[in-house]
Design an enzyme around this catalytic site. Structure first.
Site, PDB file in Angstrom:
ATOM      1  N   GLY B  90     -12.170  26.635 -18.897  1.00 26.42           N
ATOM      2  CA  GLY B  90     -10.958  26.283 -18.161  1.00 26.42           C
ATOM      3  C   GLY B  90     -11.394  25.731 -16.824  1.00 26.42           C
ATOM      4  O   GLY B  90     -12.340  24.945 -16.769  1.00 26.42           O
ATOM      5  N   SER B 122     -18.234  26.538 -21.534  1.00 30.54           N
ATOM      6  CA  SER B 122     -17.783  25.599 -20.504  1.00 30.54           C
ATOM      7  C   SER B 122     -17.774  26.272 -19.116  1.00 30.54           C
ATOM      8  O   SER B 122     -18.845  26.579 -18.601  1.00 30.54           O
ATOM      9  CB  SER B 122     -16.424  25.022 -20.895  1.00 30.54           C
ATOM     10  OG  SER B 122     -16.099  23.916 -20.101  1.00 30.54           O
ATOM     11  N   ALA B 123     -16.615  26.529 -18.526  1.00 32.94           N
ATOM     12  CA  ALA B 123     -16.586  27.204 -17.221  1.00 32.94           C
ATOM     13  C   ALA B 123     -17.298  28.560 -17.291  1.00 32.94           C
ATOM     14  O   ALA B 123     -17.944  28.982 -16.324  1.00 32.94           O
ATOM     15  CB  ALA B 123     -15.141  27.397 -16.754  1.00 32.94           C
ATOM     16  N   HIS B 159     -20.295  19.917 -21.097  1.00 35.91           N
ATOM     17  CA  HIS B 159     -19.593  18.663 -21.445  1.00 35.91           C
ATOM     18  C   HIS B 159     -20.371  17.465 -20.919  1.00 35.91           C
ATOM     19  O   HIS B 159     -19.760  16.473 -20.476  1.00 35.91           O
ATOM     20  CB  HIS B 159     -18.172  18.628 -20.852  1.00 35.91           C
ATOM     21  CG  HIS B 159     -17.233  19.685 -21.319  1.00 35.91           C
ATOM     22  ND1 HIS B 159     -16.493  19.576 -22.473  1.00 35.91           N
ATOM     23  CD2 HIS B 159     -16.899  20.885 -20.774  1.00 35.91           C
ATOM     24  CE1 HIS B 159     -15.743  20.666 -22.609  1.00 35.91           C
ATOM     25  NE2 HIS B 159     -15.975  21.471 -21.595  1.00 35.91           N
ATOM     26  N   GLU B 194     -21.584  17.924 -25.476  1.00 35.24           N
ATOM     27  CA  GLU B 194     -20.691  18.640 -26.381  1.00 35.24           C
ATOM     28  C   GLU B 194     -21.364  18.770 -27.737  1.00 35.24           C
ATOM     29  O   GLU B 194     -21.891  17.788 -28.262  1.00 35.24           O
ATOM     30  CB  GLU B 194     -19.349  17.912 -26.487  1.00 35.24           C
ATOM     31  CG  GLU B 194     -18.590  17.944 -25.166  1.00 35.24           C
ATOM     32  CD  GLU B 194     -17.175  17.413 -25.259  1.00 35.24           C
ATOM     33  OE1 GLU B 194     -16.817  16.807 -26.288  1.00 35.24           O
ATOM     34  OE2 GLU B 194     -16.420  17.600 -24.285  1.00 35.24           O
TER      35      GLU B 194
END
Lengths: 237, 237
Positions: B90, B122-123, B159, B194
């Protein structure tokens, strides 16, 4: 009523694809500044201040203005002696950190509130607004605070980019990122596509250039704004 | 010699284009966790914690694990009672701010250093590293500090995205942004495209998945790393 000052020229991007530095807005920028002005240049968003000054000087020279970078001497004295200020683009976090550490953030804000014209491009446009919370840049440096010069009471997202319908990349789109901003804050965000800029003078804010801006407000559908649009309602504090 | 702990599973992206949540790494994630584990879920990178928990639960249920979000009760107690932790993606700034305000940053780091498996996406991968200085996210919230959990002594850029040669957009490419990071810091940055992820266990770091990572080090040409690559040298402190 919105205040009659400041005078701001807030550019999304310094350079169009295939174009020269500030070429796309040169005519209007020249009219905004007037000839013969001494322009203090703030180069801190890039690492090489001398090279950045050398890149910016010809563009302002062509407008009949003399541009000198504040890194050459006492930055506060340079801003104090100038007729206008130009804050160049690059990394917004590095720029705001330098503005805060040198005292330039407060000094520039005070002079602009007293009438000195402010020109910003990309990161230089981000720092003119309430905060850097809508920058696209990587947080390579931690400034004391994300609060910026607050010359306008809203946020700008420069280089605003529409989603690519063919992309298979799963990173957030710009619109998703701005929606996340509005999950946390109620401040409007003006997304300036490359090719447009915002001029504030005489208490009015007007969109200029060749592309639309996209205005994001919490709880509302985004709105397209065409060049020439009167956005003065965003100046109400 | 690198320490034998921690055990980390650091994913670039939770979802591949057209795929299901965590589907692309489910088999390896299941083997990493083992069945029957109680997984504490950290949902703070998104605004709607309950909806996020509901999205993550089936993916872990399919692995034979029970996932419960820490927002349902005392977050510190939830992490203390869990067998593993999963920190979801997020907005990285919002996530780190919540980890710092709740005390979870220190509590999770302590438990992971004592052997508890850590899964991040991700985060959640950004905050596992030295700092959030190489996140792609918008700084919508200001954390106390950009310093993160420091479970590995380098940076990750999730990413990771190659430049689009056909783009006319003038915003910085990812590689330009990481070069700006290296103008300010000497820490290596692993760009996880990714589709790939990094597994740290037994004192070794191994790239997994279906895509290359790209390793950026100050003053060196970037290097491509293929799935299976041994990246343990990045663990040296």
């Amino acid at each position: 009523m919105a205040p009659a000052i400041p005078r701001l020229f807030l550019i999304s991007n310094s350079t169009m694809h295939g174009g020269q530095y500030l070429q796309h807005c040169a005519a209007e920028l020249g009219a905004f500044l007037g000839r013969g002005r001494r322009v203090a240049f703030v180069p801190y968003a890039l690492a090489d201040h001398g090279a950045y000054e050398a890149k910016a000087q010809p563009a302002f020279g062509a407008l009949g203005c003399e541009l000198v970078s504040v890194h050459r001497g006492d930055p506060l004295a340079a801003v104090g002696a100038a007729d206008a200020v130009f804050v160049g683009g690059g990394n917004t976090f590095r720029l705001l950190d330098a503005l805060q550490r040198t005292g330039l953030a407060a000094a520039i804000a005070a002079r602009v509130q007293a009438g000195m014209p402010y020109v910003g491009s990309s990161a230089g446009t981000n720092v003119a607004t309430l905060s850097i919370r809508t920058t696209n840049d990587m947080p390579i440096v931690q400034p004391m605070t994300f609060a910026a010069l607050g010359l306008v009471p809203f946020q700008i997202n420069p280089h605003y980019l529409d989603p690519d319908p063919n992309s298979k990349h799963m990173g957030e789109t710009r619109e998703q990122r701005l929606r996340e901003f509005h999950e946390e804050h109620g401040t409007p965000v003006l997304g300036l596509r490359e090719g447009c800029w915002l001029v504030v003078e005489g208490g009015r804010a007007t969109l200029r250039g060749s592309t639309n801006a996209r205005l994001f407000r919490r709880g509302m559908e985004p709105v397209e704004c065409a060049p020439g649009a009167d956005l003065s309602f965003l100046l109400a504090r």
